[in-house]
Enzyme design. Structure first.
Site, PDB file in Angstrom:
ATOM      1  N   SER A 109      11.416  13.659  17.217  1.00 31.58           N
ATOM      2  CA  SER A 109      12.171  13.063  16.118  1.00 31.58           C
ATOM      3  C   SER A 109      13.084  14.148  15.556  1.00 31.58           C
ATOM      4  O   SER A 109      12.689  15.313  15.497  1.00 31.58           O
ATOM      5  CB  SER A 109      11.205  12.604  15.043  1.00 31.58           C
ATOM      6  N   SER A 110      14.290  13.759  15.098  1.00 33.53           N
ATOM      7  CA  SER A 110      15.233  14.818  14.709  1.00 33.53           C
ATOM      8  C   SER A 110      14.799  15.587  13.454  1.00 33.53           C
ATOM      9  O   SER A 110      15.387  16.617  13.131  1.00 33.53           O
ATOM     10  CB  SER A 110      16.650  14.257  14.546  1.00 33.53           C
ATOM     11  N   CYS A 111      13.747  15.117  12.758  1.00 34.05           N
ATOM     12  CA  CYS A 111      13.257  15.897  11.616  1.00 34.05           C
ATOM     13  C   CYS A 111      12.469  17.119  12.069  1.00 34.05           C
ATOM     14  O   CYS A 111      12.043  17.923  11.227  1.00 34.05           O
ATOM     15  CB  CYS A 111      12.448  15.033  10.657  1.00 34.05           C
ATOM     16  N   TYR A 138       5.228  14.633   9.467  1.00 30.93           N
ATOM     17  CA  TYR A 138       5.614  13.961  10.712  1.00 30.93           C
ATOM     18  C   TYR A 138       6.246  14.976  11.668  1.00 30.93           C
ATOM     19  O   TYR A 138       5.957  14.991  12.865  1.00 30.93           O
ATOM     20  CB  TYR A 138       6.623  12.870  10.353  1.00 30.93           C
ATOM     21  N   LYS A 142       5.152  16.037  15.465  1.00 33.54           N
ATOM     22  CA  LYS A 142       6.062  15.860  16.607  1.00 33.54           C
ATOM     23  C   LYS A 142       6.336  17.193  17.309  1.00 33.54           C
ATOM     24  O   LYS A 142       6.466  17.233  18.539  1.00 33.54           O
ATOM     25  CB  LYS A 142       7.371  15.216  16.141  1.00 33.54           C
ATOM     26  N   HIS A 181      13.057   2.639   7.402  1.00 37.57           N
ATOM     27  CA  HIS A 181      14.176   3.580   7.514  1.00 37.57           C
ATOM     28  C   HIS A 181      15.394   2.966   6.821  1.00 37.57           C
ATOM     29  O   HIS A 181      15.419   1.784   6.489  1.00 37.57           O
ATOM     30  CB  HIS A 181      14.488   3.862   8.987  1.00 37.57           C
TER      31      HIS A 181
HETATM   32  O1  GFB Z   1      15.973   6.624   7.477  1.00 35.70           O
HETATM   33  P1  GFB Z   1      15.629   7.429   6.296  1.00 35.70           P
HETATM   34  O2  GFB Z   1      14.603   6.866   5.370  1.00 35.70           O
HETATM   35  O3  GFB Z   1      15.027   8.847   6.667  1.00 35.70           O
HETATM   36  O4  GFB Z   1      17.030   7.705   5.542  1.00 35.70           O
HETATM   37  P2  GFB Z   1      15.629  10.282   7.020  1.00 35.70           P
HETATM   38  C1  GFB Z   1      17.016   8.314   4.330  1.00 35.70           C
HETATM   39  C2  GFB Z   1      18.410   8.518   3.777  1.00 35.70           C
HETATM   40  O5  GFB Z   1      18.967   7.237   3.445  1.00 35.70           O
HETATM   41  C3  GFB Z   1      18.319   9.327   2.502  1.00 35.70           C
HETATM   42  C4  GFB Z   1      19.102   7.158   2.020  1.00 35.70           C
HETATM   43  O6  GFB Z   1      19.527  10.044   2.306  1.00 35.70           O
HETATM   44  C5  GFB Z   1      18.170   8.230   1.457  1.00 35.70           C
HETATM   45  O7  GFB Z   1      18.539   8.660   0.163  1.00 35.70           O
HETATM   46  N1  GFB Z   1      18.757   5.790   1.556  1.00 35.70           N
HETATM   47  C6  GFB Z   1      19.518   5.040   0.732  1.00 35.70           C
HETATM   48  C7  GFB Z   1      17.648   5.087   1.861  1.00 35.70           C
HETATM   49  N2  GFB Z   1      18.915   3.876   0.460  1.00 35.70           N
HETATM   50  C8  GFB Z   1      17.750   3.870   1.159  1.00 35.70           C
HETATM   51  C9  GFB Z   1      16.706   2.917   1.284  1.00 35.70           C
HETATM   52  O8  GFB Z   1      16.702   1.839   0.691  1.00 35.70           O
HETATM   53  N3  GFB Z   1      15.672   3.236   2.112  1.00 35.70           N
HETATM   54  C10 GFB Z   1      15.633   4.426   2.793  1.00 35.70           C
HETATM   55  N4  GFB Z   1      14.595   4.675   3.614  1.00 35.70           N
HETATM   56  N5  GFB Z   1      16.603   5.365   2.661  1.00 35.70           N
HETATM   57  C11 GFB Z   1      13.711  10.226   8.685  1.00 35.70           C
HETATM   58  C12 GFB Z   1      12.285  10.661   8.615  1.00 35.70           C
HETATM   59  O9  GFB Z   1      14.386  10.931   7.733  1.00 35.70           O
HETATM   60  O10 GFB Z   1      14.307  10.537   9.915  1.00 35.70           O
HETATM   61  C13 GFB Z   1      11.541  10.097   9.728  1.00 35.70           C
HETATM   62  O11 GFB Z   1      11.752  10.273   7.374  1.00 35.70           O
HETATM   63  C14 GFB Z   1      12.235  10.322  11.046  1.00 35.70           C
HETATM   64  O12 GFB Z   1      10.301  10.703   9.763  1.00 35.70           O
HETATM   65  C15 GFB Z   1      13.718   9.933  10.993  1.00 35.70           C
HETATM   66  O13 GFB Z   1      12.148  11.667  11.408  1.00 35.70           O
HETATM   67  C16 GFB Z   1      14.446  10.309  12.251  1.00 35.70           C
HETATM   68  O14 GFB Z   1      16.797  10.195   7.951  1.00 35.70           O
HETATM   69  O15 GFB Z   1      15.864  11.057   5.780  1.00 35.70           O
END
Ligand code: GFB
Length: 317
Positions: A109-111, A138, A142, A181
């Site tokens: 995962s890219s994190c 996570y 990974k 996500h």
């Molecule tokens: O997909 P996401 O939750 O995870 O995206 P990450 C988060 C980004 O979207 C942050 C914004 O900048 C949030 O502030 N965002 C805006 C929102 N509105 C929302 C919303 O309603 N829900 C969510 N979820 N985000 C993930 C990791 O990181 O990357 C996983 O948590 C995994 O473990 C994945 O590695 C590849 O991109 O930040």
């Protein structure tokens, strides 16, 4: 080229977004597809995984099973994210070695990359700096999976490889909302706002973080290409090499859904990593690149979402 035709292939996590896309993609490879449902094996339990592997004897494994979620799920369920993922990958990788699996592809995962990694992120940025705190649990699991593959390759000569996908979205994604996500969370929220005629939708964070997105069907195609053409220790980045701000993403979702109200940003909610766009030169040099643009992928995902029974879309089924 590693031949898939005639092989018994196990897609671990076949019901998830990545696994189900792989099952569709592998239909064209003339192989036998194996499934391990939850009742047959809890992948967190070593005895159950070993029993299933002994009985079913796959030749090839795509390790796409994982406990996953968005930024909120990662920061509020750290124990599940680290424990489930460590157990799943350790159990499957070790039994793949013991039963003589000829090739295994593990999904990272890219994190896994440092919070302030050099952009675009090359594969050698792994462990070059501290992780983003919201998803460190996570990420650590990974990274352990990638290192397990490398260790079994070095010590036992196993052909175990790792792919490093960017942020994913698409068919069979989790649209439950809080734990999702960003794409399924916002698609559902904006869709519901449109249905309710709401004048405003609230988006988490500042809207300034940048994210790179890859459609589920492109990912599955890239994984098949990788298993056929790659055999080495380094985890290979899989993405499109382009990113957008969350604000640009929101504009696209608003357009695809056809929502006419306003959008506001709640900066008390976390932004996460500022940017994580992958350098995809290795895949490009192997002759692979994605076909589906973000707009097309969002349209296709929205069509799929609209066709689902209401309860299923809400994660209640
Ligand atoms: O997909 P996401 O939750 O995870 O995206 P990450 C988060 C980004 O979207 C942050 C914004 O900048 C949030 O502030 N965002 C805006 C929102 N509105 C929302 C919303 O309603 N829900 C969510 N979820 N985000 C993930 C990791 O990181 O990357 C996983 O948590 C995994 O473990 C994945 O590695 C590849 O991109 O930040």
């Amino acid at each position: 080229m590693f031949e898939l035709a005639g092989k018994k292939i196990w897609v671990a996590g076949h019901r998830g977004m990545v696994g189900s896309a792989l099952m569709r993609r592998l239909q064209t490879e003339n192989c036998t597809l194996l499934e391990a449902g939850r009742q047959q094996a809890d992948l967190r339990r070593q005895d159950e995984v070993e029993r299933w592997m002994d009985k079913n004897r796959p030749d090839v494994i795509f390790l796409a099973a994982a406990t996953v979620g968005g930024i909120h799920a990662n920061s509020t369920r750290p124990a599940e994210f680290i424990y489930d993922n460590l157990m799943i990958e350790a159990n499957i990788i070790n039994s793949a070695y013991k039963t003589g699996v000829s090739k295994l592809l593990f999904l990272g995962s890219s994190c896994i990359y440092p919070k302030f990694a050099k952009q675009p992120i090359t594969e050698d940025e792994l462990l070059a700096g501290p992780l983003e705190p919201t998803n460190q649990w996570y990420a650590i699991a990974k990274i352990a999976g990638i290192k397990l593959c490398a260790a079994y390759r070095r010590q036992y000569g196993c052909d175990f490889i790792s792919a490093q996908p960017t942020n994913l979205y698409g068919i069979n994604d989790n649209f439950t909302g809080l734990m999702s996500h960003v794409i399924p969370a916002l698609m559902r929220r904006i869709h519901e706002a449109k249905l309710e005629g709401a004048s405003e939708v609230v988006v988490w964070g500042t809207g300034t973080p940048r994210r790179e997105f890859l459609f589920s069907e492109d990912l599955a195609d890239g994984l098949v290409h990788l298993i056929q053409h790659y055999s080495d220790e380094v985890q290979v980045n899989l993405g499109c090499g382009d990113d957008v701000t969350i604000r640009e993403l929101v504009d696209l979702i608003v357009e695809v859904v056809g929502y006419k109200g306003a959008v506001t940003y709640d900066s008390s909610k976390p932004d996460g990593t500022p940017r994580k766009v992958l350098d995809v030169s290795i895949m490009k040099n192997m002759g692979w690149s994605p076909k589906v643009s973000l707009k097309q992928g969002l349209e296709e995902t929205y069509r799929w979402f609209l066709a689902q029974p209401h309860e299923q879309v809400r994660g209640l089924a």
